[in-house]
Structure formats: structure tokens, C-alpha cells
Design an enzyme around this catalytic site. Structure first.
Site, short mmCIF file in Angstrom:
data_model
loop_
_atom_site.label_atom_id
_atom_site.label_comp_id
_atom_site.label_asym_id
_atom_site.label_seq_id
_atom_site.Cartn_x
_atom_site.Cartn_y
_atom_site.Cartn_z
CB THR A 113 -70.33 49.89 1.19
OG1 THR A 113 -70.19 48.49 1.36
CG2 THR A 113 -70.60 50.23 -0.26
CB CYS B 188 -70.94 44.01 -4.42
SG CYS B 188 -70.62 42.36 -3.75
CG HIS C 58 -72.11 45.69 -0.32
ND1 HIS C 58 -70.91 46.19 0.07
CD2 HIS C 58 -71.84 44.66 -1.14
CE1 HIS C 58 -69.94 45.48 -0.50
NE2 HIS C 58 -70.50 44.53 -1.24
#
Length: 165
Positions: free
Chosen positions: A28, A33, A50
Site C-alpha cells: 500500500t 494513514c 490501510h
């Protein structure tokens, strides 16, 4: 970086999670985040969430978006893949949580990256899942890749060298 460049890779979108078994990998791209990589070494299975925000405040429409709903959902999917309980077998590695916006650096109460870090760490502690490595904070984004065959996590910042955590 991972040894087998031909191994399939699953990309996790913002506010989502995925579980893979070796030889596949999961990756990711993170900013504020937090990426939560969970690994079961015995099963050679791992997952990556995520996490966008620390608390769902009861909103169950997007469980992957929030730390308090994404982590339990990720664990449930790992347990479905291994066909059993993962209790006591999971370990975690974390990345992301950058202070991407000026307001976050100036006002810790508005630093969503830091709030995400704190929430994820508290949830993992409550679940007794040890955190083996962290690459958190800073001011820039990074890519995160988990190889469930080994439990290794690679981090690469834009324009930077990849490194293992």
C-alpha cells in the site's frame, strides 16, 4: 526488496485491507494513514490494513477506514484463511502516520497521522499483538510491502532507497 520479483502483489486501497498467503505479497501507499501489517509465521499468511482515521464512532459502513474496525476485520480474514484462531500467533509491523499537513505539525490534537498511530498501537496492545517494528511519523509518504513467506516488511519513501523494518 522481496526476493521473488515474479510473486503476485495485491495492492490495498485507502481504507481497505487484504490478506494473502505466500508467495503473494501485499502493498500500500501511505501518508498520514497507518499501514498495519499482521503476520502469522506458522501459516505463512499475512494481511495489511490501510487505516485512515483512528475511531469509527460507531460507523460500520466502511470498516477498513478506521483503526477500531479495520484491525478486527483484518484478524477475522486472517483466521478465515488459516481456518482457525490466530490468537497468540500474530505479530505486527507499522508504517505511515506522517504529518502531511501544516496544521498537524503545529497542533498535535489535529495531527491525524499521530492520532492514527496512537489508536493502532492501543488496539494492538489491547489485543496482545506485539509490534516488532515501526516506521512512523515524519512529513512524507511511503510505500509498504509485506511478504508473508518471511514476515519481512519493506518501506520505500519517494526518491529514497527501500529498507526493511
Amino acid at each position: 526488496m522481496p526476493n521473488d520479483p515474479a510473486a503476485p502483489e495485491v495492492t490495498v486501497a485507502i481504507g481497505r485491507w487484504a490478506v494473502v498467503a505466500a508467495p503473494a505479497r501485499v502493498r500500500t501507499l501511505l501518508g498520514s494513514c497507518v499501514g498495519v501489517a499482521l503476520h502469522d509465521r506458522a501459516a505463512r499468511v499475512g494481511g495489511l490494513a490501510h487505516v485512515v482515521l483512528p475511531d469509527s464512532r460507531g460507523d460500520l459502513d466502511q470498516p477498513g477506514k478506521y483503526a477500531d474496525t479495520a484491525i478486527p476485520a483484518l484478524i477475522a480474514d486472517i483466521e478465515r484463511v488459516i481456518r482457525g484462531k490466530a490468537s497468540g500467533r500474530l505479530v505486527a509491523k507499522l508504517a505511515g502516520g506522517a504529518s502531511m499537513f501544516a496544521t498537524g505539525a503545529e497542533n498535535p490534537a489535529r495531527n491525524i497521522g499521530r492520532l492514527n498511530q496512537d489508536a493502532v498501537e492501543a488496539i494492538l496492545a489491547a489485543l496482545r499483538i506485539p509490534i516488532l517494528a515501526r516506521d512512523l511519523g515524519g512529513e512524507g509518504g511511503r510505500n509498504m510491502t509485506l511478504d508473508p513467506a518471511t514476515g519481512k516488511v519493506w518501506i520505500r519513501s519517494p526518491g529514497g532507497q527501500g529498507r526493511e523494518i
